[in-house]
Design a protein around this motif. Structure first.
Motif: not given
Ligand code: PLP
Length: 372
Positions: A133-144
């Protein structure tokens, strides 16, 4: 000139002008320009800031993503054709990195309240060849991250992070973007929360083998001069960018605090039924507001709002107008349907956000949005 520009890079760097000039002149006078004292110092400082063992400076964020995945392949942890889950609404670089190394990106739709990869959708996206899994903390918000880490552990998947937009985003317990998985990629593109004055990137990891492989891959595949272990590339963090980043790093937390303050005002004072505000995370430190994204109810309304704000001298952008699966570059690669990513691309709008915005400028933006 816009009354409130979307982002003014000169103004953003103005508070550090003296220390940036000093840093630049020290590098010029040192006579050593690639892989030296400043690079090592910045790597140590940023690794410590993020709470990881190793940081390896590379040329840019796309290379950081590509090299962390390639390192995992060279070490035999991933093989060509393996599937990697990535969000359907990310910046194209995330997807480019996965396909560049011969892995297969599989798109997972975001949760509508957070814009981040929806952990509830991971199970359905997982197939026999899913390896990571490659998560992206988009817009600056940590993923869950708690849910995603648990899922990755349960299913034996490697976890990677694209932290290019989330410098300094932290869970309540202090764990930082870039410290959760096998490896993480950062970009220091000039507009980022920690931005260089040119291109720069970094791979973070707690794994000695990944760190060594990335360092070698970014240096022609060589650890020892003229001896090549891998078919590497040239992607190194230069001394100039490292010295400039080292001068700016001590100010990152206060800049993120100011971004949070502006975001809180936007969420408190924007009052217009046509506008959907982003949800604030339960723990404020989880979001560093690289950009502040509002949504409207239709594409027409979004376009009208953008025109209205432009007419009022307020700069806006769309992050991002075309999701990866609709890009010509990926015309024949994704057969699934991604209605959430598509709806977002049509209705989102990024409004001005920068630590050097004045209270008056913030009021100007709020006033114009409320007037719309
Ligand atoms: C989410 C994301 N990933 C990767 C990148 C690529 O970084 P760079 O521009 O340094 O190559 C960026 C930024 O441009 C980004 O926003």
């Amino acid at each position: 000139m816009a009354k409130v520009p979307f982002l003014d890079l000169k103004l953003l760097n103005a508070p550090y002008m003296e220390s940036l000039k000093e840093a630049a002149s020290s590098v010029v006078e040192s006579g050593w320009y690639i892989r030296g004292h400043y690079g090592e110092q910045f790597e140590r400082a940023f690794a410590e800031y993020c709470g990881v063992k190793y940081a390896v400076g590379v040329g840019n964020g796309l290379d950081a993503l590509t090299l962390m995945l390639r390192a995992s392949m060279e070490l035999g942890r991933l093989r060509a054709g393996d599937e990697i889950l990535v969000p359907s609404n990310t910046y194209i670089a995330t997807v480019l990195a996965v396909s560049a190394v011969g892995l297969k990106p599989v798109l997972v739709e975001p949760a509508e309240n957070s814009y981040d990869m929806d952990p509830k959708r991971l199970k359905d996206a997982c197939g026999a060849r899913t390896r990571g899994i490659l998560v992206v903390h988009l817009y600056g918000r940590l993923c869950a991250m708690d849910e995603i880490c648990e899922f990755a552990n349960e299913h034996g998947l490697l976890l990677f992070e694209d932290s290019a937009q989330a410098h300094g985003a932290r869970l309540g317990d202090g764990r930082c973007a870039g410290s959760f998985g096998s490896a993480a990629a950062y970009s220091f593109y000039p507009t980022k929360n920690l931005g260089a004055l040119g291109d720069a990137g970094m791979v973070l990891t707690n794994d000695t083998d990944i760190a060594n492989a990335v360092r070698s891959l970014g240096n022609y595949g060589s650890e020892q001069k003229y001896v090549n272990m891998y078919k590497g590339v040239n992607s190194r963090l230069d001394e100039m960018q490292a010295a400039l980043l080292l001068a700016k790093l001590p100010h990152l937390d206060e800049c993120n605090d100011r971004r949070r303050e502006i975001a809180a005002r936007y969420c408190r004072d924007i009052k217009n039924d046509k506008v959907i505000l982003p949800e604030l995370p339960a723990t404020p430190s989880e979001h560093v507001y690289h950009v502040f994204v509002i949504r409207l109810k239709s594409e027409e309304a979004r376009d009208e709002m953008q025109k209205f704000l432009t007419a009022h001298g307020i700069g806006t952008l769309i992050h991002y107008p075309i999701p990866p699966h609709l890009q010509e570059a990926y015309a024949h690669e994704f057969s699934g349907e991604y209605p959430i990513a598509e709806a977002m691309a049509k209705t989102i709008l990024s409004i001005p956000m920068s630590p050097v915005m004045t209270d008056d400028e913030v009021s100007e933006v709020i006033g114009a949005i409320n007037e719309f």
